[in-house]
Design a protein around this motif. Structure first.
Motif: not given
Lengths: 112, 112
Positions: B27-32, B45-51
């Protein structure tokens, strides 16, 4: 390219002994983070070091970031069986906004 | 306050199949971010998602793809599975890019 080595790869200690793991980089790091992963578990964030020469303590754990920001260490005083696990130093690839790159870790076993 | 949750916990597939893994951030996190951890190795590390967009990508082939939804949850898709894709897949979230990450328990994927 950037090379970061973590040593030792394995460490076996008697309960009550001290333990240290070291991370050494060929280039300057913007920051370093330490994670612990218990057997069968997931990595858990321990600490982030940002400043040159920074030293932080968490109970029996002492974390250091070198003056040149190229090396770091984690020292555990008087190990306990609960300290068992793999300790990873990690750093952000591509600067502070980059994603975590994990080293191979140091696997700590503690004999009661 | 739930931490990072992943599903399923275990999955068995055969070569050539496709798989979708799911992650709900803390909760409160927007970056995965997604990581692959082979046995005895550190997470990769595979990838990162944001927005809802892929912001950074590690050294993984296009068979690995992902998605982030408006509620910040995320999926990892792997096509044409290979034996070498057998691993623990970890999802991690952070309150913003570059901040310490909180990991889920992972999905153990076995390819037969």
């Amino acid at each position: 390219g950037q090379q970061v080595m973590q040593i030792p790869q394995y460490q076996h200690v008697q309960e009550g002994e001290d333990f240290t793991t070291y991370c050494n980089s060929s280039t300057t790091l913007s920051n370093i983070q330490w994670y612990k992963q218990r057997p069968g578990g997931h990595p858990v964030f321990l600490i982030q070091l940002v400043k040159s020469g920074e030293v932080k303590k968490q109970k029996r754990l002492t974390f250091q970031f070198g003056e040149a920001k190229k090396n770091s260490s984690l020292h555990i005083t008087a190990t306990q069986t609960t300290d068992v696990g793999t300790y990873f130093c990690t750093w952000n690839y591509g600067g502070s906004q980059g994603n975590l790159i994990f080293g191979k870790g140091t696997k700590l076993s503690v004999k009661p | 306050d739930a931490g990072v949750t992943q599903s399923p916990t275990h999955l068995i597939k055969t070569r050539g199949q496709q798989v979708t893994l799911r992650c709900s951030p803390k909760s409160g996190h927007d970056t995965v971010s997604w990581y692959q951890q082979a046995l005895g190795q550190g997470p990769q590390f595979i990838f990162q998602y944001y927005e809802e967009e892929e912001r950074q990508r590690g050294n993984f082939p296009d068979r690995f793809s992902g998605h982030q939804f408006p509620n910040y949850s995320s999926e990892l898709n792997v096509n044409a599975l290979l034996l070498g894709d057998s691993a623990l897949y970890l999802c991690a979230s952070s309150p913003r890019v570059g901040q310490p990450q909180h990991f889920g328990d992972g999905t153990r994927l076995s390819i037969l």
